[in-house]
Scaffold this motif. Structure first.
Motif, PDB file in Angstrom:
ATOM      1  N   VAL A  66       0.834  -1.198   0.000  1.00 40.62           N
ATOM      2  CA  VAL A  66       0.000   0.000   0.000  1.00 40.62           C
ATOM      3  C   VAL A  66       0.869   1.248   0.000  1.00 40.62           C
ATOM      4  N   ARG A  67       1.868   1.260   0.846  1.00 38.59           N
ATOM      5  CA  ARG A  67       2.757   2.433   0.906  1.00 38.59           C
ATOM      6  C   ARG A  67       3.502   2.619  -0.409  1.00 38.59           C
ATOM      7  N   ARG A  68       3.922   1.528  -1.009  1.00 39.94           N
ATOM      8  CA  ARG A  68       4.640   1.633  -2.281  1.00 39.94           C
ATOM      9  C   ARG A  68       3.726   2.098  -3.399  1.00 39.94           C
ATOM     10  N   SER A  69       2.474   1.647  -3.401  1.00 44.29           N
ATOM     11  CA  SER A  69       1.519   2.102  -4.418  1.00 44.29           C
ATOM     12  C   SER A  69       1.275   3.597  -4.309  1.00 44.29           C
ATOM     13  N   LEU A  70       1.121   4.084  -3.086  1.00 48.45           N
ATOM     14  CA  LEU A  70       0.933   5.515  -2.899  1.00 48.45           C
ATOM     15  C   LEU A  70       2.191   6.285  -3.288  1.00 48.45           C
ATOM     16  N   LEU A  71       3.350   5.719  -3.006  1.00 47.31           N
ATOM     17  CA  LEU A  71       4.605   6.407  -3.299  1.00 47.31           C
ATOM     18  C   LEU A  71       4.727   6.734  -4.782  1.00 47.31           C
ATOM     19  N   VAL A  72       4.328   5.815  -5.630  1.00 55.22           N
ATOM     20  CA  VAL A  72       4.511   6.013  -7.069  1.00 55.22           C
ATOM     21  C   VAL A  72       3.280   6.604  -7.740  1.00 55.22           C
ATOM     22  N   ASN A  73       2.172   6.807  -7.012  1.00 56.51           N
ATOM     23  CA  ASN A  73       0.955   7.317  -7.638  1.00 56.51           C
ATOM     24  C   ASN A  73       0.486   8.651  -7.093  1.00 56.51           C
ATOM     25  N   LEU A  74       0.991   9.061  -5.932  1.00 54.32           N
ATOM     26  CA  LEU A  74       0.605  10.372  -5.427  1.00 54.32           C
ATOM     27  C   LEU A  74       1.204  11.472  -6.290  1.00 54.32           C
ATOM     28  N   PRO A  75       0.480  12.560  -6.488  1.00 47.60           N
ATOM     29  CA  PRO A  75       1.059  13.669  -7.256  1.00 47.60           C
ATOM     30  C   PRO A  75       2.237  14.295  -6.516  1.00 47.60           C
ATOM     31  N   ILE A  76       3.269  14.647  -7.255  1.00 43.39           N
ATOM     32  CA  ILE A  76       4.456  15.267  -6.673  1.00 43.39           C
ATOM     33  C   ILE A  76       4.208  16.764  -6.568  1.00 43.39           C
ATOM     34  N   LEU A  77       3.943  17.214  -5.352  1.00 43.68           N
ATOM     35  CA  LEU A  77       3.633  18.613  -5.080  1.00 43.68           C
ATOM     36  C   LEU A  77       4.535  19.105  -3.952  1.00 43.68           C
ATOM     37  N   PRO A  78       4.637  20.405  -3.781  1.00 45.48           N
ATOM     38  CA  PRO A  78       5.481  20.910  -2.684  1.00 45.48           C
ATOM     39  C   PRO A  78       5.061  20.402  -1.314  1.00 45.48           C
ATOM     40  N   ASN A  79       3.748  20.210  -1.109  1.00 50.80           N
ATOM     41  CA  ASN A  79       3.300  19.758   0.206  1.00 50.80           C
ATOM     42  C   ASN A  79       3.339  18.244   0.361  1.00 50.80           C
ATOM     43  N   THR A  80       3.451  17.503  -0.739  1.00 50.13           N
ATOM     44  CA  THR A  80       3.553  16.042  -0.646  1.00 50.13           C
ATOM     45  C   THR A  80       4.979  15.536  -0.787  1.00 50.13           C
ATOM     46  N   LEU A  81       5.858  16.325  -1.350  1.00 53.34           N
ATOM     47  CA  LEU A  81       7.215  15.861  -1.613  1.00 53.34           C
ATOM     48  C   LEU A  81       7.963  15.447  -0.342  1.00 53.34           C
ATOM     49  N   PRO A  82       7.901  16.203   0.749  1.00 52.00           N
ATOM     50  CA  PRO A  82       8.608  15.736   1.956  1.00 52.00           C
ATOM     51  C   PRO A  82       8.133  14.380   2.449  1.00 52.00           C
ATOM     52  N   PHE A  83       6.830  14.116   2.355  1.00 50.59           N
ATOM     53  CA  PHE A  83       6.316  12.825   2.796  1.00 50.59           C
ATOM     54  C   PHE A  83       6.749  11.708   1.859  1.00 50.59           C
ATOM     55  N   LEU A  84       6.830  12.022   0.575  1.00 49.86           N
ATOM     56  CA  LEU A  84       7.280  10.999  -0.383  1.00 49.86           C
ATOM     57  C   LEU A  84       8.756  10.669  -0.170  1.00 49.86           C
ATOM     58  N   LEU A  85       9.577  11.693   0.003  1.00 46.90           N
ATOM     59  CA  LEU A  85      11.004  11.448   0.197  1.00 46.90           C
ATOM     60  C   LEU A  85      11.281  10.780   1.538  1.00 46.90           C
ATOM     61  N   GLU A  86      10.363  10.935   2.461  1.00 46.69           N
ATOM     62  CA  GLU A  86      10.520  10.297   3.774  1.00 46.69           C
ATOM     63  C   GLU A  86      10.500   8.782   3.666  1.00 46.69           C
ATOM     64  N   ARG A  87       9.929   8.261   2.591  1.00 47.11           N
ATOM     65  CA  ARG A  87       9.872   6.805   2.406  1.00 47.11           C
ATOM     66  C   ARG A  87      11.245   6.214   2.114  1.00 47.11           C
ATOM     67  N   ALA A  88      12.250   7.055   1.942  1.00 44.92           N
ATOM     68  CA  ALA A  88      13.617   6.534   1.816  1.00 44.92           C
ATOM     69  C   ALA A  88      14.076   5.893   3.118  1.00 44.92           C
ATOM     70  N   ARG A  89      13.344   6.112   4.208  1.00 42.48           N
ATOM     71  CA  ARG A  89      13.640   5.471   5.493  1.00 42.48           C
ATOM     72  C   ARG A  89      12.575   4.447   5.854  1.00 42.48           C
ATOM     73  N   ASP A  90      11.816   3.978   4.865  1.00 42.24           N
ATOM     74  CA  ASP A  90      10.779   2.981   5.105  1.00 42.24           C
ATOM     75  C   ASP A  90      11.417   1.674   5.556  1.00 42.24           C
ATOM     76  N   GLN A  91      10.661   0.900   6.319  1.00 44.85           N
ATOM     77  CA  GLN A  91      11.193  -0.367   6.800  1.00 44.85           C
ATOM     78  C   GLN A  91      11.220  -1.432   5.712  1.00 44.85           C
ATOM     79  N   ASP A  92      10.498  -1.229   4.636  1.00 47.16           N
ATOM     80  CA  ASP A  92      10.474  -2.192   3.541  1.00 47.16           C
ATOM     81  C   ASP A  92      11.533  -1.820   2.507  1.00 47.16           C
TER      82      ASP A  92
END
Length: 1131
Positions: A274-300
């Motif tokens: 689920v997290r990976r699906s959202l990572l590649v499908n959420l729009p890249i916006l200034p308010n979403t970009l920090p949350f997307l880049l935060e997945r670089a520390r995901d446990q998976d």
């Protein structure tokens, strides 16, 4: 194409009515749709769907075919000649018939499981067809107004609406696969179409929002695929809807509300898909970009890899990211624990980011560059500038790792590099880092196969020395210029520019010194030039500390590695120390100089402690003028800087010396005249640095270490946190170098480590350092005393599990690695862990009982005692212990192989005896339950020593006889180990009896034969007669015709209680017995038979093994398949 008229035949109308009813019933129960009579339209549509589920290669052709059928049903044919066979068959049906048949075929996909590939293919075909139908209808309508507020109504839009409204109720079905397929199809439709009706949009949005809370991860993953597209559309325009759904008013929420929900799912959903699906499908916006880049520390690991392989390439130019974010992403990716993530991060750096700097346009395919540009040095320099190489290019920086992967993955850049004179004359921080990393890669990678490339492209030693001399001069000028501006108090902006320039020049000199460390000094001319330059450079007072450290290292590399070379090295460095002191002192006023200007360096050093208080000395000399407070403060600071600089040079020298201190006169003089006065100084910075130098000297001389152990312990007891850490480092290094005899001769030293390990609440940094230090001492077997080792190990075990260290991740991570490695590396270590296990468990029990909070908070902060006990048993498992040259126990052995190993399990037998002794004492009830449960987890092996096995077995039998444990779980655990040990003891007795019979000795096997109880003798005698009686009964049964093998017979059961010479008989016990072949077991004992029923009898059922049979109150042992349960005599 004109639309079809509404006139149709009665047959067609009836067929359409039946089809509509079938579609309705299918929507209600998609698993078993109704099946009325076939017709031509159904045959055509079903054939298309049947072909679509076979392969995706024909999907486009099938979509065209199905579109023709739709057109035949929805439009009047324009030409009779061009009408195809499919269209001709469908000409008798209208649009409703086609929609009903289409939806009927779609509903067939809903119950299909996720693992079936036909479902995926069919859903892809449905989306392709709807997109094709919409495009065709738009072409027929002509050019549309993009600003129109309403969508034109076409057969494709009506079909889409009908399909979506049919699927929406299925998203709440009970069947998880129906929910999955319906959500998957709706999300696919959303991502396939460009426009959709507003009312339908709100219904879709509401339905998909409900599915992001579905209990099935596969459903949630499909829901977020569709919502990601809807969230992107809502950013441009807020929907205006009055829909108030139960899920928090999803219809009335703004685009930000939907994004907030999706971002919350991205952060907290337990499913990686689920997290990976959202990572590649959420729009890249200034308010979403920090949350997307935060997945670089995901446990998976796959999700982290998707950040570098999909998200960041799709982001575009990396220069839009902030400098700190670039550095973090590189550091997280290149130092990830998963190799695939590291490879993806390295590929991103050397393929995507370098192309962004080179100006190559991105390709249409995300994640892949359109074309590889030719090597461009300017692009590489810009790339290094964009990651701030001055700050990230240090020894712990990420730029070194990034460039190592760059040179390895880009051989075109490797071959194209040219480092000529012009390049070295105009060095910048980026260009010198390119040279340094290129040199390191060529000399360290590929087993020196690139060393010839480095020799070809880099200048010789003499040229490097000239370049180094030039840039050292530039550095010193920059430092002096910055000091002058600071003294004059000029503008802050200019000071910042000077600081940046000084930092860049210092970085350039450091990189040149790193290159000098790898050069070949066989050329005597170049060696002499470099030696003289470094000797001169080391005497510069303004030289930064890092440059000083590297200069000393290069000097040691130039000098010979033998004792003579070491003495020469010490002499040169100490001469530089004297020059530094004299140079700085010369800058002071003449009144501040010592009376004897010709005093030697060593005498000057001896006055360090007195010079640290110059005002007192100045007042004692009437010839000197009184200094003002400001001048006195400056003079004191200047003298502190003198001592700090000299001590730092000495510290760097001692870190490169390995010889005996007493055999080097230069080191002895330095110790007496510089280090010892510094340790006695009243200034804390001088004293602390002198302590470090004294510790380094102690590593070179054992007697010096013994003399100063008390001093180091005093610094630990009275110092602040940083000084305590320094003292711990010194003490640990001394023990590692000079052995643990110092620890046994100084009992107070043990208290230092124990105190440091228990200081987690006040000083977590000290506890972390002490944990690593003690782990090294134990793992390296530096501590030889068993009592000291046990005390340290017990403290580590308690620190690992206690709640006080829950927030100290350094301690937890170190012990998480150390404890298993320590125990599995040697059998002696496992025995040591066994020795402290029960005491540590008791301590942790008291810690848990001492909590005042409720039980929930205790469980959150501390694992259960059962888990702790299981860890202690697992760490002492002899099957997991490494055996040199053995077949198991290593890291590569599988769990099955470990379980099958036959090893000496004395450590677990000792553990069992310790547990029984502890249970016999005064133990709290809860702790007794935990200890009893450990008995069932212990491994009992026939390869254990015989005396210990019999001793522990006797203790277990005594515990069973005296009813040591009252609870059922504890008794079961005790019975289990009793049965396991009984098997082994019986095997030993049988082996002893067999040896006695073979030898013919009347004594029969010695003391073990004589020590058998009378019950064992009776049991053995009865068992020996069983085969003869069974053979007679079998022969009689064969003589009786008509008797089946499985029948009800009368049996007489004999039970032999422990320590009894008589037998308890239970007669006329009815059993249904199935004849089974009798065979002699490997113990050569008796004829065994297993009973499948267990009953209690008056007075208690007594069951057990020959020799020591136990009496159980009202119940028997568990009927394990591999253990005989009782003795039976055939009556």
């Amino acid at each position: 194409m004109p639309p079809r008229t509404s006139t149709r035949s009665t047959r067609s109308s009836a067929a359409a009515t039946r089809t509509s009813s079938r579609a309705s019933s299918a929507a209600t129960n998609p698993n078993v749709p109704a099946e009325p009579a076939d017709n031509a339209l159904r045959t055509r549509v079903a054939a298309v769907f049947r072909e679509a589920q076979r392969t995706t290669a024909t999907h486009r052709k099938l979509a065209v075919t199905l579109r023709k059928i739709q057109e035949a049903c929805c439009y009047e044919p324009t030409s009779v000649r061009k009408t195809s066979a499919a269209a001709a068959d469908a000409s008798d049906f209208d649009e409703d018939d086609f929609n009903a048949e289409f939806v009927r075929c779609v509903l067939r996909v809903m119950p299909v499981k996720k693992s079936e590939g036909v479902g995926e293919k069919t859903i892809r075909f449905i989306g392709l067809f709807l997109r094709h139908a919409v495009d065709k209808d738009n072409e027929a309508l002509g050019e549309l107004d993009p600003d129109a507020s309403t969508m034109p109504e076409t057969p494709a839009t009506r079909l889409t609406t009908h399909l979506i409204e049919t699927l929406l109720p299925l998203m709440s079905a009970k069947d998880k696969f129906v929910r999955y397929r319906s959500t998957q199809l709706l999300s696919h439709i959303v991502n396939s179409l460009d426009a959709i009706d507003d009312d339908l949009f709100q219904k879709l949005r509401s339905g998909l929002l409900k599915r992001i809370r579905d209990k099935e991860a596969m459903v949630r993953a499909q829901a977020v695929l569709g919502l990601g597209r809807l969230a992107g559309n809502e950013i441009e325009a807020e929907p205006n809807s009055d829909d108030s759904d139960d899920d928090g008013g999803a219809g009335a929420a703004s685009g930000g509300g939907l994004l907030e929900k999706l971002l919350e799912v991205l952060q907290n959903d337990p499913s990686a898909d689920v997290r990976r699906s959202l990572l590649v499908n959420l729009p890249i916006l200034p308010n979403t970009l920090p949350f997307l880049l935060e997945r670089a520390r995901d446990q998976d690991a796959a999700t982290r890899r998707a950040v570098y392989s999909r998200l960041l390439p799709a982001l575009g130019d990396f220069r839009h990211l902030s400098l700190s974010m670039r550095e973090k992403l590189l550091r997280w990716g290149l130092r990830d624990r998963d190799e695939n993530v590291r490879k993806a991060a390295g590929r991103l750096f050397r393929e995507r980011w370098i192309e962004d700097c080179a100006g190559t346009a991105a390709s249409a395919e995300p994640g892949q560059p359109a074309e590889v540009s030719p090597p461009n040095l300017d692009a590489l320099l810009e790339l290094l500038e964009r990651i701030d190489v001055v700050n990230s290019g240090g020894e712990d920086g990420v730029a070194l790792e990034a460039m190592k992967g760059f040179w390895e993955g880009r051989p075109d850049y490797r071959d194209a590099m040219v480092f000529d004179d012009n390049f070295f004359e105009t060095l910048s921080a980026e260009s010198v880092f390119v040279v340094r990393t290129f040199n390191d890669f060529c000399r360290s990678e590929g087993n020196a196969k690139y060393e010839a490339l480095a020799e070809e492209k880099l200048p010789e030693v003499t040229k490097v020395a000239f370049y180094l001399e030039r840039y050292v001069k530039v550095l010193i000028d920059a430092i002096k210029r910055a000091e002058e501006r600071a003294d004059q108090g000029e503008d802050d902006d200019e000071d910042d520019d000077d600081d940046d320039d000084t930092a860049e020049q210092e970085f350039i000199v450091e990189q040149l010194l790193h290159i000098a460390l790898t050069l070949d000094y066989s050329d005597e001319v170049g060696r002499r030039k470099m030696f003289a330059l470094l000797r001169q450079t080391l005497s510069i007072p303004e030289l930064p500390e890092e440059v000083t450290k590297l200069t000393v290292s290069v000097l040691r590399d130039i000098c010979a590695p033998d004792a003579a070379g070491e003495k020469e090295f010490c002499s040169v460095v100490l001469e530089a120390v004297a020059d530094v002191h004299d140079t700085i002192v010369d800058d002071d006023d003449n009144t501040d100089l010592p009376e004897n200007d010709d005093e030697s360096f060593h005498s000057a050093r001896s006055e360090v402690s007195r010079e640290s208080t110059p005002t007192r000395e100045g007042r004692g000399k009437p010839g000197k003028p009184e200094l003002s407070e400001e001048e006195a403060a400056k003079k004191a600071i200047k003298e502190i800087m003198i001592n700090m600089k000299c001590l730092h040079i000495v510290q760097c020298m001692l870190q490169n010396v390995q010889g005996d201190l007493q055999k080097n006169d230069h080191l002895v003089s330095m110790l007496n005249n510089l280090v010892v006065p510094a340790v006695r100084s009243h200034e804390a910075p001088v004293r602390e640095r002198g302590l470090v130098c004294l510790g380094l000297c102690s590593l070179l001389d054992r007697s010096l270490a013994e003399e100063n152990l008390t001093l180091f312990m005093h610094f630990f007891a009275k110092g602040h946190t940083a000084l305590q850490i320094t003292a711990l480092h010194i003490l640990t290094d001394i023990l590692n170098v000079h052995g643990a005899q110092l620890l046994s001769s100084n009992p107070a030293l043990l208290k230092v480590y124990v105190k440091a390990l228990r200081s987690g609440a006040k000083h977590p940094e000290v506890q972390a350092v002490a944990t690593v230090a003690v782990s090294k001492l134990l793992l390296g077997r530096v501590v030889g005393d068993r009592d000291v080792s046990a005390e340290l190990l017990k403290t580590l075990v308690v620190a690992y599990f206690e709640p006080a260290s829950a927030g100290n991740q350094s301690v937890r991570q170190a012990l998480n690695y150390f404890l298993p490695v320590f125990c599995y590396s040697r059998a002696e270590n496992q025995d040591l862990m066994r020795l402290v296990a029960l005491d540590a468990l008791h301590t942790l029990y008291n810690v848990r009982e001492g909590f005042d909070d409720d039980e929930a908070d205790v469980d959150d902060e501390m694992v259960s005692l059962s888990t702790i006990g299981a860890c202690l048993v697992d760490w002492t498992d002899p099957r997991k212990c490494y055996v040199p040259g053995g077949a198991g126990g290593g890291s590569g052995s599988s769990s099955e192989a470990v379980e099958k190993r036959v090893v000496n399990a004395d450590v677990h037998l000792e553990f069992a005896r310790d547990i029984l002794e502890r249970l016999s004492g005064n133990v709290p009830r809860e702790e007794k339950k935990i200890l009893a449960s450990l008995l069932s987890k212990l491994h009992v092996s026939p390869a254990s020593s015989e005396p210990l096995t019999r001793d522990v077995y006797a203790a277990v039998c005594h515990a069973v006889k005296t009813n040591l444990l009252n609870d059922a779980a504890g008794r079961n655990a005790l019975y289990k180990i009793h049965v396991s040990l009984g098997k082994i003891v019986n095997a030993l007795d049988a082996a002893a009896a067999g040896d006695a019979a073979t030898s013919g000795v009347g004594g029969g096997g010695g003391r073990y034969r004589r020590s058998m109880s009378r019950a064992s003798s009776v049991a053995t005698t009865a068992a020996s007669e069983a085969p003869r009686r069974w053979a007679a009964a079998a022969a009689a049964r064969r003589r009786r015709p008509g008797r089946s093998g499985s029948r009800r017979r009368r049996w007489r059961m004999r039970f032999f209680p422990a320590g009894s010479g008589t037998t308890t008989k239970r007669t006329r016990t009815t059993r249904t017995m199935t004849p089974r072949p009798w065979c002699i077991g490997r113990r050569k004992r008796a004829w065994w038979m297993k009973t499948r029923k267990r009953r209690s009898c008056k007075g208690g059922l007594t069951r057990g093994w020959p020799g020591e049979l136990a009496k159980v109150e009202g119940r028997g042992y568990r009927d394990d398949d591999d253990e005989p349960c009782c003795w039976l005599g055939f009556g």
